[in-house]
Design a protein around this motif. Structure first.
Motif, PDB file in Angstrom:
ATOM      1  N   ALA A 110       0.833  -1.206   0.000  1.00 29.82           N
ATOM      2  CA  ALA A 110       0.000   0.000   0.000  1.00 29.82           C
ATOM      3  C   ALA A 110       0.864   1.251   0.000  1.00 29.82           C
ATOM      4  CB  ALA A 110      -0.919  -0.001   1.213  1.00 29.82           C
ATOM      5  N   ARG A 111       0.314   2.317  -0.542  1.00 29.65           N
ATOM      6  CA  ARG A 111       0.954   3.628  -0.481  1.00 29.65           C
ATOM      7  C   ARG A 111       0.288   4.403   0.651  1.00 29.65           C
ATOM      8  NH1 ARG A 111       1.945   5.480  -6.794  1.00 29.65           N
ATOM      9  NH2 ARG A 111       3.083   3.596  -7.395  1.00 29.65           N
ATOM     10  N   HIS A 171      -0.200  14.694  23.179  1.00 31.55           N
ATOM     11  CA  HIS A 171       1.163  14.481  23.658  1.00 31.55           C
ATOM     12  C   HIS A 171       1.948  13.749  22.571  1.00 31.55           C
ATOM     13  CE1 HIS A 171       0.357  14.767  28.315  1.00 31.55           C
ATOM     14  NE2 HIS A 171      -0.024  15.840  27.645  1.00 31.55           N
ATOM     15  N   ASN A 172       2.468  14.479  21.601  1.00 33.22           N
ATOM     16  CA  ASN A 172       3.353  13.923  20.575  1.00 33.22           C
ATOM     17  C   ASN A 172       2.726  12.786  19.779  1.00 33.22           C
ATOM     18  OD1 ASN A 172       5.610  15.641  21.106  1.00 33.22           O
ATOM     19  ND2 ASN A 172       6.090  14.401  22.910  1.00 33.22           N
ATOM     20  N   GLN A 173       1.436  12.839  19.554  1.00 31.44           N
ATOM     21  CA  GLN A 173       0.800  11.769  18.782  1.00 31.44           C
ATOM     22  C   GLN A 173       1.259  11.747  17.329  1.00 31.44           C
ATOM     23  OE1 GLN A 173      -3.322  12.057  17.893  1.00 31.44           O
ATOM     24  NE2 GLN A 173      -3.285  10.114  16.792  1.00 31.44           N
ATOM     25  N   GLN A 174       1.499  12.911  16.767  1.00 29.17           N
ATOM     26  CA  GLN A 174       1.919  12.944  15.367  1.00 29.17           C
ATOM     27  C   GLN A 174       3.272  12.257  15.192  1.00 29.17           C
ATOM     28  OE1 GLN A 174       0.178  16.742  13.272  1.00 29.17           O
ATOM     29  NE2 GLN A 174       1.188  17.426  15.153  1.00 29.17           N
ATOM     30  N   THR A 175       4.139  12.384  16.179  1.00 22.25           N
ATOM     31  CA  THR A 175       5.435  11.715  16.123  1.00 22.25           C
ATOM     32  C   THR A 175       5.266  10.204  16.126  1.00 22.25           C
ATOM     33  OG1 THR A 175       6.526  13.554  17.242  1.00 22.25           O
ATOM     34  CG2 THR A 175       7.639  11.420  17.310  1.00 22.25           C
ATOM     35  N   ARG A 176       4.404   9.689  16.998  1.00 18.37           N
ATOM     36  CA  ARG A 176       4.187   8.242  17.057  1.00 18.37           C
ATOM     37  C   ARG A 176       3.586   7.715  15.758  1.00 18.37           C
ATOM     38  NH1 ARG A 176       2.728   9.941  22.178  1.00 18.37           N
ATOM     39  NH2 ARG A 176       0.476   9.920  21.733  1.00 18.37           N
ATOM     40  N   THR A 177       2.756   8.521  15.124  1.00 18.50           N
ATOM     41  CA  THR A 177       2.153   8.100  13.871  1.00 18.50           C
ATOM     42  C   THR A 177       3.182   8.086  12.742  1.00 18.50           C
ATOM     43  OG1 THR A 177      -0.007   8.977  14.518  1.00 18.50           O
ATOM     44  CG2 THR A 177       0.353   8.598  12.169  1.00 18.50           C
ATOM     45  N   LEU A 178       3.968   9.138  12.625  1.00 16.93           N
ATOM     46  CA  LEU A 178       4.899   9.235  11.508  1.00 16.93           C
ATOM     47  C   LEU A 178       6.107   8.322  11.670  1.00 16.93           C
ATOM     48  CD1 LEU A 178       3.122  11.631  10.698  1.00 16.93           C
ATOM     49  CD2 LEU A 178       5.201  12.866  10.086  1.00 16.93           C
ATOM     50  N   LEU A 179       6.633   8.220  12.883  1.00 17.97           N
ATOM     51  CA  LEU A 179       7.859   7.434  13.096  1.00 17.97           C
ATOM     52  C   LEU A 179       7.584   6.016  13.563  1.00 17.97           C
ATOM     53  CD1 LEU A 179      10.187  10.082  14.799  1.00 17.97           C
ATOM     54  CD2 LEU A 179       9.670   9.718  12.373  1.00 17.97           C
ATOM     55  N   GLY A 180       6.343   5.744  13.949  1.00 22.84           N
ATOM     56  CA  GLY A 180       5.988   4.414  14.435  1.00 22.84           C
ATOM     57  C   GLY A 180       5.827   4.408  15.936  1.00 22.84           C
ATOM     58  N   PRO A 192      17.814  14.547   9.520  1.00 20.56           N
ATOM     59  CA  PRO A 192      17.825  13.712   8.309  1.00 20.56           C
ATOM     60  C   PRO A 192      17.285  12.303   8.570  1.00 20.56           C
ATOM     61  CG  PRO A 192      19.850  14.969   8.452  1.00 20.56           C
ATOM     62  CD  PRO A 192      19.137  15.170   9.763  1.00 20.56           C
ATOM     63  N   ALA A 193      17.567  11.757   9.756  1.00 24.59           N
ATOM     64  CA  ALA A 193      17.056  10.427  10.089  1.00 24.59           C
ATOM     65  C   ALA A 193      15.543  10.461  10.255  1.00 24.59           C
ATOM     66  CB  ALA A 193      17.720   9.911  11.362  1.00 24.59           C
ATOM     67  N   ILE A 194      15.011  11.542  10.819  1.00 23.83           N
ATOM     68  CA  ILE A 194      13.561  11.693  10.931  1.00 23.83           C
ATOM     69  C   ILE A 194      12.925  11.676   9.548  1.00 23.83           C
ATOM     70  CG2 ILE A 194      11.700  13.285  11.567  1.00 23.83           C
ATOM     71  CD1 ILE A 194      13.466  14.238  13.874  1.00 23.83           C
ATOM     72  N   THR A 195      13.488  12.460   8.648  1.00 23.56           N
ATOM     73  CA  THR A 195      12.952  12.519   7.289  1.00 23.56           C
ATOM     74  C   THR A 195      13.022  11.157   6.616  1.00 23.56           C
ATOM     75  OG1 THR A 195      13.623  14.836   7.104  1.00 23.56           O
ATOM     76  CG2 THR A 195      13.164  13.667   5.056  1.00 23.56           C
ATOM     77  N   ASP A 196      14.120  10.455   6.785  1.00 23.24           N
ATOM     78  CA  ASP A 196      14.252   9.112   6.210  1.00 23.24           C
ATOM     79  C   ASP A 196      13.193   8.170   6.772  1.00 23.24           C
ATOM     80  OD1 ASP A 196      16.372   9.870   4.644  1.00 23.24           O
ATOM     81  OD2 ASP A 196      17.912   9.078   6.004  1.00 23.24           O
ATOM     82  N   SER A 197      12.919   8.292   8.059  1.00 20.83           N
ATOM     83  CA  SER A 197      11.916   7.434   8.677  1.00 20.83           C
ATOM     84  C   SER A 197      10.527   7.731   8.126  1.00 20.83           C
ATOM     85  CB  SER A 197      11.933   7.629  10.196  1.00 20.83           C
ATOM     86  OG  SER A 197      10.996   6.777  10.820  1.00 20.83           O
ATOM     87  N   ILE A 198      10.219   9.001   7.954  1.00 16.49           N
ATOM     88  CA  ILE A 198       8.923   9.368   7.374  1.00 16.49           C
ATOM     89  C   ILE A 198       8.802   8.810   5.964  1.00 16.49           C
ATOM     90  CG2 ILE A 198       7.482  11.303   6.608  1.00 16.49           C
ATOM     91  CD1 ILE A 198       8.737  12.956   8.886  1.00 16.49           C
ATOM     92  N   ARG A 199       9.856   8.944   5.175  1.00 19.45           N
ATOM     93  CA  ARG A 199       9.842   8.426   3.803  1.00 19.45           C
ATOM     94  C   ARG A 199       9.643   6.922   3.777  1.00 19.45           C
ATOM     95  NH1 ARG A 199      15.348  11.463   1.914  1.00 19.45           N
ATOM     96  NH2 ARG A 199      14.504  13.558   1.515  1.00 19.45           N
ATOM     97  N   SER A 200      10.233   6.229   4.741  1.00 18.84           N
ATOM     98  CA  SER A 200      10.143   4.770   4.747  1.00 18.84           C
ATOM     99  C   SER A 200       8.748   4.276   5.118  1.00 18.84           C
ATOM    100  CB  SER A 200      11.170   4.188   5.728  1.00 18.84           C
ATOM    101  OG  SER A 200      10.792   4.422   7.083  1.00 18.84           O
ATOM    102  N   CYS A 205       3.355  12.558   3.001  1.00 18.68           N
ATOM    103  CA  CYS A 205       2.854  13.206   4.219  1.00 18.68           C
ATOM    104  C   CYS A 205       2.724  14.691   3.916  1.00 18.68           C
ATOM    105  CB  CYS A 205       3.809  12.980   5.392  1.00 18.68           C
ATOM    106  SG  CYS A 205       3.335  13.890   6.885  1.00 18.68           S
ATOM    107  N   GLY A 206       1.498  15.172   3.876  1.00 13.67           N
ATOM    108  CA  GLY A 206       1.258  16.589   3.675  1.00 13.67           C
ATOM    109  C   GLY A 206       1.046  17.290   4.998  1.00 13.67           C
ATOM    110  N   TYR A 207       0.661  18.560   4.925  1.00 18.09           N
ATOM    111  CA  TYR A 207       0.365  19.275   6.165  1.00 18.09           C
ATOM    112  C   TYR A 207      -0.883  20.120   5.970  1.00 18.09           C
ATOM    113  CZ  TYR A 207       3.328  22.963   3.994  1.00 18.09           C
ATOM    114  OH  TYR A 207       3.917  23.872   3.147  1.00 18.09           O
TER     115      TYR A 207
END
Length: 300
Positions: A110-111, A171-180, A192-200, A205-207
């Motif tokens: 899935a995308r 409390h940082n829910q968006q972080t848990r969603t984007l990074l796992g 850069p590692a954050i961005t790589d994690s989001i891409r993976s 991911c829009g805003y």
């Protein structure tokens, strides 16, 4: 004014003739028929983070842009998907809802899509939703009004999470969603590692602040339909509500990770848009925004 498709939920929604007529409008994108173009590439799954324009995406945009049977929107995605036959699953183009993480093993190709929002604006929106939205009254609205709970207290106690679960957390829910859910907190020191994690984890991911551009990007790159639609759950109280300094400090304290991740997600989305942008694209997007504004003004 361009003749964008407006496919309201009327009796002709499933009409094959109406669908063919719409293709003339859809062909402004990369593909003549986005549904045919995407077939075989896997379904799109939208992870709905509350108060990021996800309700508008699901119930205003998706339900106008895709036909019945081609989308699944649910608050209990795992249960709803389990009830579908293989043929029904194969027809799905878009799956959307809260807590979609459970679907990753089921749809490995899935995308994934999602939207994030400035953490301060999102926390204020969650608070006002809790206080004023009828559907939230029994869960949290009555309590916040009877106890006269302030925004600062609401955030500190993470009341929506305590009463309704993860989707409503401030409390940082968006972080848990984007990074796992099990992300390593040390990654927050490495953008850069954050961005790589989001891409993976997410195809796109829009805003919220560029919501229409998020849809337009999907139109240009994936062939998604452009339709005219109205925004949902935009609270009139937000126009006059002003959070005080103590509330702002609480939001910033409990969303330090979200602030970092939001900025990374925003920069990555802007980079993606810049890659496809040119004068013709800008002109088309400007026309679309003008027609959206006219449509929304006439709809009120």
């Amino acid at each position: 004014m361009l003749s964008w498709a407006r496919r309201d939920r009327v009796s002709g929604l499933n009409d094959a003739g109406a669908r063919k007529r719409d293709l003339a409008v859809w062909s402004q994108g990369k593909y003549a028929d986005p549904l045919e173009a995407n077939r075989g590439d896997g379904v799109y799954i939208f992870e709905h983070i509350p108060k990021t324009a996800g309700t508008t995406f699901q119930f205003s945009y998706v339900m106008a842009a895709f036909q019945v049977g081609e989308f699944l929107i649910s608050g209990s995605l795992d249960e709803e998907v389990s009830r579908l036959s293989p043929d029904q699953q194969a027809k799905l183009q878009v799956i959307a809802g809260h807590n979609a993480e459970c679907l990753r093993p089921i749809f490995p190709v899935a995308r994934w899509l999602t939207l994030v929002r400035n953490p301060i604006d999102r926390a204020v929106s969650v608070y006002l939703h809790a206080r004023h939205h009828p559907d939230a009254w029994d869960l949290i609205g009555r309590e916040t009004n009877e106890r006269n709970i302030t925004l600062k207290q609401f955030v500190e106690e993470d009341l929506f999470f305590r009463r309704g679960g993860e989707p409503g957390s401030v409390h940082n829910q968006q972080t848990r969603t984007l990074l796992g859910p099990a992300y390593d907190p040390s990654v927050l020191d490495d953008r850069p590692a954050i961005t790589d994690s989001i891409r993976s984890r997410f195809y796109l991911c829009g805003y919220t602040e560029a919501f229409e551009l998020f849809l337009f990007y999907l139109h240009i790159t994936e062939g998604w339909p452009l339709v005219l639609f109205a925004n949902r759950l935009v609270r009139k109280e937000r126009l006059t509500f002003k959070p005080d300094a103590d509330a702002l400090a609480a939001i910033e304290y409990y969303n330090r990770a979200d602030s970092i991740v939001y900025e990374c997600a925003r920069q990555e989305f802007d980079r993606r848009v810049a890659e496809i942008w040119n004068d013709a694209t800008a002109a088309r997007y400007s026309n679309y925004l003008q027609d959206l504004e006219t449509f929304r003004r006439n709809a009120t």
